[in-house]
Design a protein around this motif. Structure first.
Motif, PDB file in Angstrom:
ATOM      1  N   LYS A 227     -19.629 -86.778  15.113  1.00 55.35           N
ATOM      2  CA  LYS A 227     -18.489 -85.882  14.937  1.00 55.35           C
ATOM      3  C   LYS A 227     -18.195 -85.123  16.239  1.00 55.35           C
ATOM      4  O   LYS A 227     -17.044 -85.024  16.662  1.00 55.35           O
ATOM      5  N   LEU A 228     -19.264 -84.608  16.868  1.00 58.50           N
ATOM      6  CA  LEU A 228     -19.064 -83.832  18.094  1.00 58.50           C
ATOM      7  C   LEU A 228     -18.407 -84.682  19.179  1.00 58.50           C
ATOM      8  O   LEU A 228     -17.527 -84.215  19.904  1.00 58.50           O
ATOM      9  N   VAL A 229     -18.819 -85.941  19.284  1.00 54.62           N
ATOM     10  CA  VAL A 229     -18.221 -86.819  20.303  1.00 54.62           C
ATOM     11  C   VAL A 229     -16.752 -87.058  19.966  1.00 54.62           C
ATOM     12  O   VAL A 229     -15.895 -87.034  20.856  1.00 54.62           O
ATOM     13  N   ASP A 230     -16.459 -87.258  18.690  1.00 57.21           N
ATOM     14  CA  ASP A 230     -15.060 -87.472  18.279  1.00 57.21           C
ATOM     15  C   ASP A 230     -14.189 -86.260  18.578  1.00 57.21           C
ATOM     16  O   ASP A 230     -13.070 -86.391  19.042  1.00 57.21           O
ATOM     17  N   VAL A 231     -14.743 -85.072  18.288  1.00 61.27           N
ATOM     18  CA  VAL A 231     -13.938 -83.851  18.446  1.00 61.27           C
ATOM     19  C   VAL A 231     -13.784 -83.473  19.921  1.00 61.27           C
ATOM     20  O   VAL A 231     -12.686 -83.148  20.380  1.00 61.27           O
ATOM     21  N   PHE A 232     -14.900 -83.531  20.662  1.00 64.01           N
ATOM     22  CA  PHE A 232     -14.854 -83.008  22.038  1.00 64.01           C
ATOM     23  C   PHE A 232     -14.819 -84.090  23.116  1.00 64.01           C
ATOM     24  O   PHE A 232     -13.823 -84.219  23.823  1.00 64.01           O
ATOM     25  N   ALA A 233     -15.897 -84.853  23.250  1.00 63.40           N
ATOM     26  CA  ALA A 233     -16.003 -85.782  24.383  1.00 63.40           C
ATOM     27  C   ALA A 233     -14.828 -86.743  24.459  1.00 63.40           C
ATOM     28  O   ALA A 233     -14.251 -86.953  25.525  1.00 63.40           O
ATOM     29  N   SER A 234     -14.444 -87.331  23.301  1.00 63.08           N
ATOM     30  CA  SER A 234     -13.382 -88.338  23.373  1.00 63.08           C
ATOM     31  C   SER A 234     -12.021 -87.716  23.667  1.00 63.08           C
ATOM     32  O   SER A 234     -11.078 -88.402  24.029  1.00 63.08           O
ATOM     33  N   ASN A 235     -11.908 -86.396  23.509  1.00 57.84           N
ATOM     34  CA  ASN A 235     -10.646 -85.725  23.861  1.00 57.84           C
ATOM     35  C   ASN A 235     -10.777 -84.939  25.158  1.00 57.84           C
ATOM     36  O   ASN A 235      -9.895 -84.157  25.508  1.00 57.84           O
ATOM     37  N   ASN A 236     -11.905 -85.134  25.844  1.00 59.37           N
ATOM     38  CA  ASN A 236     -12.168 -84.430  27.101  1.00 59.37           C
ATOM     39  C   ASN A 236     -12.092 -82.914  26.953  1.00 59.37           C
ATOM     40  O   ASN A 236     -11.520 -82.215  27.792  1.00 59.37           O
ATOM     41  N   VAL A 237     -12.663 -82.423  25.900  1.00 62.45           N
ATOM     42  CA  VAL A 237     -12.636 -80.979  25.622  1.00 62.45           C
ATOM     43  C   VAL A 237     -14.067 -80.451  25.676  1.00 62.45           C
ATOM     44  O   VAL A 237     -15.004 -81.149  25.275  1.00 62.45           O
ATOM     45  N   VAL A 238     -14.230 -79.236  26.190  1.00 54.02           N
ATOM     46  CA  VAL A 238     -15.555 -78.632  26.256  1.00 54.02           C
ATOM     47  C   VAL A 238     -15.915 -78.053  24.885  1.00 54.02           C
ATOM     48  O   VAL A 238     -15.041 -77.565  24.167  1.00 54.02           O
ATOM     49  N   PHE A 239     -17.186 -78.086  24.541  1.00 54.41           N
ATOM     50  CA  PHE A 239     -17.645 -77.640  23.223  1.00 54.41           C
ATOM     51  C   PHE A 239     -17.237 -76.192  22.930  1.00 54.41           C
ATOM     52  O   PHE A 239     -17.322 -75.323  23.787  1.00 54.41           O
ATOM     53  N   SER A 240     -16.810 -75.977  21.701  1.00 50.59           N
ATOM     54  CA  SER A 240     -16.508 -74.612  21.260  1.00 50.59           C
ATOM     55  C   SER A 240     -16.815 -74.510  19.767  1.00 50.59           C
ATOM     56  O   SER A 240     -16.412 -75.385  18.988  1.00 50.59           O
ATOM     57  N   LYS A 241     -17.511 -73.467  19.403  1.00 51.34           N
ATOM     58  CA  LYS A 241     -17.933 -73.286  18.001  1.00 51.34           C
ATOM     59  C   LYS A 241     -16.722 -73.152  17.069  1.00 51.34           C
ATOM     60  O   LYS A 241     -16.737 -73.664  15.948  1.00 51.34           O
ATOM     61  N   GLU A 242     -15.685 -72.483  17.559  1.00 52.36           N
ATOM     62  CA  GLU A 242     -14.499 -72.235  16.728  1.00 52.36           C
ATOM     63  C   GLU A 242     -13.825 -73.568  16.388  1.00 52.36           C
ATOM     64  O   GLU A 242     -13.483 -73.831  15.244  1.00 52.36           O
ATOM     65  N   ILE A 243     -13.657 -74.389  17.446  1.00 51.29           N
ATOM     66  CA  ILE A 243     -12.962 -75.668  17.225  1.00 51.29           C
ATOM     67  C   ILE A 243     -13.737 -76.518  16.222  1.00 51.29           C
ATOM     68  O   ILE A 243     -13.164 -77.100  15.309  1.00 51.29           O
TER      69      ILE A 243
END
Lengths: 206, 199, 316
Positions: free
Chosen positions: C243-259
């Motif tokens: 899930k984390l890779v889908d949400v962040f890495a694949s969209n080039n976004v840095v990790f955030s608890k809120e997101i």
């Protein structure tokens, strides 16, 4: 002499390793590099133990025609064919050797362990009883952790994953830590006994 | 076509193993024996390519490092492990590897004892830290058998049992998850890769 | 009536185990055939490991090492973790190495790399973006583990394709654990503690664990001490990382608890390839199976108490 020389080697090299751990001197580094090169050269021969042991067990079974001896041919045949195919056509992707691994070893190995799912379900039904207060505590903790790990648990109530998290991070942590401390002291003591030549069982008989 | 045959072979062997759930039978015995043989046979060429060639053959025959002959001969001594009279010779390669306990003693003491103790003795400023401290101490007291578990000492060490029960319960919960996951994997293979029913 | 009840529970107590097996099989087959969307919540050990891996993004002087210490028997739990972490590295341009010390793990490395690479369509090159050190005999586990603390190329010597490691482009800025700063051990055993005992204590390497659920509870003390930077425990850990890779890495976004709290990714979404959501699909079946086990425990206990009560009555 058959035991003393190996014991002296363990004690001597073992103490050098103690020194190596604390003294980052050139000599100490050289000693370690020497040990590493020699260990690498010894390593391939360990597989001989496994092969010999398997051959001995199964050839004896065949010779004595013990129960299910016919299946020993399957084991030995599987061993010889896989090894032959590996030496003959190589071990890279796309070789018959890899085909054997992917379609024989891999599915069987995975399935063998998956049988445990059935046994654990059967055990949960037939043996997991709340016979005492302590057993009830164990049972409750298990149920909460089980529910807390799956998405359904969180959908029922956020309390379930939160409690599960707390169980894992507090009482579970404390119990595992106490056990880790006990195991840690135990293996350190045993290693120390090996280092000082008091523990000798690993040398075998005679 | 070849892929289908491969899947059929893998699925057949998977079902052979599953057949044990009904009862022990020749299909299961065949699959079990084959698994042992193939697993061992699989290791031989890999060890030859990845250990014998780079660490024995190449240094001795291509780089002329003749000193490597000594550990090579030591390695060969493993084969005497099963001999009645010469099994003592196999002790040499074993003790050579065993010597690393010299490094293990201080490192293990650090990783498994000292660091663990330090993290138990944190400032007792919140309820969880206090509970962890009580848990560790009472369990250690429970395992201290030089004193009879009676009276106050018995009551305190009983607290340790409760902690352990919760710990074992957590382990059981996780174990159920692990075993079920393995079965899920096999069923995903049968339904997905073989029958194409999962997309 | 009461007698009938007792007979029923007695029969239930002695139920043929094969009926239980059929229920187990159905509890897994049905949710796999009829997928439904369920929420994967993220736990701290997974989040921490993700953040640590992500902190190496685009860095030439940092790399991670993935040690495959398992065979096919525990693949359903560990393989989705390995694919997700490899995918994370390929998405975020993180240098990654793989190694194994069991012969039966060697093909699993190729399988994991090929799955992440081909399904994700990544243009990554062996020896440049990633490198597979391949299989090394188990007897060399410690010598290589310790040797990498001094010089990786010298300790490992050759990669799986027989190339000298020191000549590979990926090695340009990498020497030892100072650069190979995160080791993730995937295993069904306590091998991660060997990494902690030697690589962590002697060289200060960061250690992460991808372990089977059976071993997960044992490792909590090491998480609290920081000896483990993070941990993926069983199929749930794998599902969280997916899930984390889908949400962040694949969209080039840095990790955030809120997101992560707000984002909801339906697993029936056809845009996510099956190989990248295996664990999450499996977690549906896991939910049903856990409920089934709990029902088994309850039924077993009711039967136990009913028959105990009637036995006590008989004895007067």
């Amino acid at each position: 002499m058959k035991r003393q020389i190996p014991l002296l080697i363990v004690i001597g090299l073992g103490l050098l390793f103690v020194v190596h751990t604390f003294v980052p001197h050139k000599i100490s580094e050289d000693f370690y590099e020497w040990w590493q090169t020699w260990s690498k050269a010894i390593s391939p021969f360990m597989v001989l133990l496994g092969i010999m042991s398997l051959f001995m067990v199964h050839s004896t079974k065949i010779k004595r025609k013990t129960a299910n001896w016919q299946y020993s041919f399957v084991t030995l045949g599987g061993l010889l064919i896989t090894a032959f195919v590996g030496f003959m056509w190589g071990t890279r992707e796309g070789t018959p050797y890899m085909w054997l691994f992917k379609n024989i070893q891999m599915p069987m190995s995975a399935t063998m362990f998956s049988l445990l799912a059935f046994y654990i379900a059967s055990a949960a039904y037939k043996a997991f009883r709340a016979r005492s207060v302590e057993a009830t505590v164990l049972l409750l903790a298990a149920v909460i952790v089980m529910l807390g790990q799956v998405p359904l648990g969180a959908q029922i109530s956020h309390w379930i994953p939160d409690t599960s998290k707390w169980i894992l991070n507090v009482p579970n942590l404390a119990s595992k830590r106490a056990i880790t401390l006990g195991v840690g002291l135990g293996i350190t003591a045993t290693s120390l006994k090996i280092l000082l030549g008091i523990e000798r069982k690993y040398l075998g008989g005679d | 076509m070849f892929g289908t045959i491969s899947n059929i072979v893998a699925a057949f062997l998977t079902l052979c193993i599953f057949s044990f759930l009904y009862k022990d039978n020749p299909f299961y015995k065949f699959a079990e024996s084959l698994l042992v043989g193939v697993s061992m046979g699989y290791a031989i060429p890999l060890v030859y390519e990845n250990a014998f060639i780079p660490y024995v053959y190449r240094p001795i025959f291509l780089q002329n490092k003749f000193l490597i002959i000594i550990p090579t001969l030591m390695g060969v001594l493993y084969i005497f492990r099963f001999s009645k009279n010469l099994s003592w010779l196999s002790r040499y390669p074993i003790v050579f590897g065993m010597a690393i306990v010299g490094m293990f003693v201080p490192m293990s003491l650090n990783a498994r004892v000292l660091v663990q103790m330090r993290s138990t003795m944190l400032p007792l400023d919140n309820i969880n830290t206090i509970l962890i401290f009580i848990g560790v101490v009472t369990i250690l007291m429970y395992f201290f058998f030089s004193k009879e578990h009676k009276g106050t000492y018995g009551k305190i060490s009983n607290v340790g049992i409760w902690y352990m029960m919760v710990g074992f319960g957590a382990s059981f919960g996780y174990t159920v998850m692990a075993r079920i996951s393995l079965l899920i994997g096999r069923i995903q293979f049968l339904l997905g890769e073989c029958l194409g029913l999962i997309k | 009536m009461s007698n009938n009840k007792n007979i029923f529970w007695d029969r239930m107590q002695n139920l043929d185990r094969r009926y239980i097996y059929i229920v187990v099989a159905l509890a897994i087959i049905i949710p796999l055939l009829i997928p439904f969307n369920s929420k994967t919540y993220i736990t701290e050990p997974v989040e921490n490991l993700y953040k640590k891996v992500d902190s190496f993004t685009e860095r030439e002087d940092r790399a991670i090492l993935m040690c495959f210490m398992h065979d096919a028997s525990t693949m359903p739990e560990l393989f989705p973790m390995e694919v997700s972490i490899l995918r994370h590295c390929f998405e975020r341009n993180i240098k990654v190495f793989t190694i194994c010390f069991l012969p039966t793990a060697a093909p699993l490395i190729d399988y994991a790399i090929n799955t992440a690479k081909e399904v994700g369509g990544f243009d990554v090159q062996s020896g440049v973006d990633y490198c597979n050190f391949g299989y090394k005999p188990y007897a060399l586990f410690l010598p290589i583990l310790l040797g990498m603390g001094e010089d990786i190329a010298e300790a490992v010597e050759t990669d799986s394709e027989g190339r000298k490691v020191e000549n590979l482009e990926i090695m340009k800025n990498l020497k030892n654990y100072n650069e190979l700063n995160l080791v993730i051990d995937f295993s069904a055993s306590a091998s991660v503690q060997t990494w902690i005992t030697y690589a962590r204590v002697k060289f200060g390497a960061n250690i992460g664990a991808g372990i089977t659920a059976v071993m997960a509870a044992e490792n909590y003390p090491f998480l609290q001490t920081g000896q483990l930077v993070g941990m993926l425990g069983g199929l749930k850990g794998a599902a969280e990382y997916e899930k984390l890779v889908d949400v962040f890495a694949s969209n080039n976004v840095v990790f955030s608890k809120e997101i992560v709290k707000e984002t909801w990714i339906p697993i029936t979404d056809k845009n996510i390839p099956y190989q990248f959501k295996t664990a999450r699909i499996g977690m549906n079946a896991q939910s049903v199976a856990h409920i089934m086990i709990i029902v088994f425990i309850i039924l077993g206990n009711i039967g136990y108490f009913v028959s105990r009560k009637s036995k006590n009555k008989e004895l007067g």
